[in-house]
Design a protein around this motif. Structure first.
Motif, short mmCIF file in Angstrom:
data_model
loop_
_atom_site.label_atom_id
_atom_site.label_comp_id
_atom_site.label_asym_id
_atom_site.label_seq_id
_atom_site.Cartn_x
_atom_site.Cartn_y
_atom_site.Cartn_z
N GLU A 1 0.58 -1.09 0.10
CA GLU A 1 -0.38 -0.01 0.24
C GLU A 1 1.26 1.11 -0.31
N ASP A 2 2.30 1.07 0.05
CA ASP A 2 2.92 2.30 -0.04
C ASP A 2 3.66 2.56 -1.26
N THR A 3 2.84 2.01 -2.05
CA THR A 3 3.13 1.84 -3.96
C THR A 3 2.22 3.59 -3.92
N ALA A 4 3.19 3.94 -4.63
CA ALA A 4 2.57 5.10 -5.42
C ALA A 4 3.88 6.54 -6.59
N VAL A 5 3.69 7.03 -6.58
CA VAL A 5 4.20 8.03 -7.34
C VAL A 5 4.57 8.89 -5.97
N GLN B 1 8.88 6.98 -9.22
CA GLN B 1 7.33 6.02 -8.49
C GLN B 1 8.13 4.92 -7.64
N VAL B 2 7.29 4.83 -6.72
CA VAL B 2 7.77 3.68 -5.85
C VAL B 2 6.85 2.51 -6.28
N THR B 3 7.61 1.48 -6.14
CA THR B 3 6.12 0.08 -6.86
C THR B 3 7.03 -1.05 -5.12
#
Length: 120
Positions: free
Chosen positions: A88-92, A115-117
């Motif tokens: 759920e930390d995935t975001a720009v 981007q963090v995936t």
């Protein structure tokens, strides 16, 4: 002309770590608050963490105890150490700085985003 340049994003497995950096460059007179925001697909941009020029910090509840924000005032750079990452930390992730440049008023500047995936 002022620029905020972010680096350090990427793909990481759940439980892993990443460190984001954001350097402000240009004809800068002073930098006040700096911070990190993020925006996931279909969601609004939200505050992740913020740090004043004096080093006071505040964090979103969802990242407290996992993320640490810091800054190097001499380099006009802010960092975000992200540990125990979750999907759920995935975001720009966007860097933000309130700063005053030469021949300009104090205003907000944004980075281009990184981007963090978080995925296995």
């Amino acid at each position: 002309q002022v620029q905020l340049v972010e680096s350090g994003g990427g793909l990481v497995q759940p439980g892993g770590s990443l460190r984001l950096s954001c350097a402000a460059s240009g004809s800068i007179v002073s930098v006040n608050d700096m911070g990190w925001y993020r925006q996931a697909p279909g969601k609004q941009r939200e505050l992740v963490a913020r740090i004043t020029s004096g080093g006071s910090t505040n964090y979103a509840d969802s990242v407290k105890g996992r993320f640490t924000i810091s800054r190097d005032n001499a380099k006009n750079t802010v960092y975000l150490q992200m540990n125990s990452l979750k999907p759920e930390d995935t975001a720009v992730y966007y860097c933000k700085a309130d700063l005053k440049a030469v021949y300009a008023v104090l205003r907000v500047y944004w980075g281009q985003g990184t981007q963090v995936t978080v995925s296995s």
